[in-house]
Write a protein that holds these residues in place. Structure first.
Motif, PDB file in Angstrom:
ATOM      1  N   SER A   1      44.804 -44.223  -2.009  1.00 51.39           N
ATOM      2  CA  SER A   1      44.392 -45.752  -0.813  1.00 51.39           C
ATOM      3  C   SER A   1      44.322 -44.725   0.267  1.00 51.39           C
ATOM      4  O   SER A   1      44.777 -44.414   0.874  1.00 51.39           O
TER       5      SER A   1
ATOM      6  N   GLU B   1      42.677 -45.900   3.938  1.00 54.40           N
ATOM      7  CA  GLU B   1      43.158 -47.543   5.290  1.00 54.40           C
ATOM      8  C   GLU B   1      42.187 -48.398   5.733  1.00 54.40           C
ATOM      9  O   GLU B   1      40.713 -47.649   5.439  1.00 54.40           O
TER      10      GLU B   1
ATOM     11  N   ALA C   1      42.441 -49.938  -2.918  1.00 53.07           N
ATOM     12  CA  ALA C   1      42.906 -48.543  -4.063  1.00 53.07           C
ATOM     13  C   ALA C   1      42.183 -48.324  -5.035  1.00 53.07           C
ATOM     14  O   ALA C   1      41.149 -48.746  -5.649  1.00 53.07           O
TER      15      ALA C   1
ATOM     16  N   HIS D   1      46.526 -50.929   2.117  1.00 59.49           N
ATOM     17  CA  HIS D   1      47.052 -50.009   2.897  1.00 59.49           C
ATOM     18  C   HIS D   1      45.842 -50.847   4.702  1.00 59.49           C
ATOM     19  O   HIS D   1      45.010 -49.827   4.490  1.00 59.49           O
TER      20      HIS D   1
ATOM     21  N   SER E   1      51.527 -48.053   4.253  1.00 61.37           N
ATOM     22  CA  SER E   1      50.382 -48.551   3.329  1.00 61.37           C
ATOM     23  C   SER E   1      51.724 -49.486   2.467  1.00 61.37           C
ATOM     24  O   SER E   1      53.203 -48.792   2.278  1.00 61.37           O
TER      25      SER E   1
ATOM     26  N   CYS F   1      55.699 -41.827  -2.704  1.00 60.29           N
ATOM     27  CA  CYS F   1      54.411 -42.176  -1.555  1.00 60.29           C
ATOM     28  C   CYS F   1      54.418 -40.835  -1.114  1.00 60.29           C
ATOM     29  O   CYS F   1      55.312 -40.370  -0.832  1.00 60.29           O
TER      30      CYS F   1
END
Lengths: 114, 116
Positions: free
Chosen positions: B50, B52, B56, B71, B77, B94
């Protein structure tokens, strides 16, 4: 396609001794990065050491060093003066800028015995 | 150094409920975050990437309607497992990376998800 192979599923070493973990990889790119990550029983992923492919000098971080053989596409991790806290899964990983993905090997479970 | 915080660390819930997992970069701006799934005694499997402010990118075989990723900011996220079932039980991790794609990924501590 990128692939990372760790041929040793499990290894053990006596405390204070030296151990080497093997990793081979395949990539068609000239610009890439290699990493070793450690995952202790707590399951947190911890970066141990990184190597830029364009650097000929082998990376070193305290007791951890690598033997980077670019032509052979080999990237082994040497742990000197092994400590009980080194017991963990160790993952070799390859990163290519083009794909932005980190590709992991299947891991080597290292046990340090007292 | 770069710190990534993942929450919760362990969650148990009933089948059919939705679960949200948060991943935060505490001391750097994470342009890109990654979500992995790890089965017992196996390696990490990338689920999605993902960036910003954009949608994704999911890996082949990962259901985007099942695993919703947001995100919304440079430090956060989220992964939402919708209508979770026992087969979704796993360890989810993550990672986050800064602006340059040659920077290493820094990982959260992971979330153990158990669906009853």
């Amino acid at each position: 396609a990128q692939t990372v192979t760790q041929s040793q599923p499990e290894m053990s070493v006596q405390e204070a001794e030296t151990v080497t973990l093997s990793c081979t990889y395949d990539t068609s790119e000239s610009n890439y990065y290699l990493f070793w990550y450690k995952q202790p029983p707590s399951r947190q992923m911890i970066l141990v050491i990184r190597q830029e492919a364009y650097k000929q000098q082998n990376a070193t971080e305290n007791r951890f060093s690598v033997n980077f053989q670019k032509a052979a596409k080999s990237f082994s991790l040497k742990i000197s003066d092994s400590q009980l806290g080194d017991t963990a899964m160790y993952f070799c990983a390859l990163f290519q800028g083009g794909s932005e993905k980190l590709v992991f090997g299947k891991g080597t479970k290292l046990t340090v015995n007292p | 150094g770069a710190v990534v915080s993942q929450h919760p660390s362990w969650v148990i819930c009933k089948s059919g409920t939705s679960v949200k997992i948060e991943c935060r970069s505490l001391d750097f701006q994470a342009t890109t975050m990654f979500w992995y799934r790890q089965f017992p005694k196996q390696s990490l499997m990338l689920m999605a990437t993902s960036n910003e402010g954009s949608k994704a990118t999911y890996e082949q075989g990962v259901e985007k309607d099942k695993f919703l990723i947001n995100h919304a900011s440079l430090t956060l996220s989220t992964l939402t497992v919708t209508s979770a079932h026992p087969e979704d039980s796993s360890f989810y991790i993550c990672s986050a990376r800064g602006h340059s794609n040659n920077q290493p990924q820094h990982f959260g501590d992971g979330t153990r998800l158990s669906i009853l």
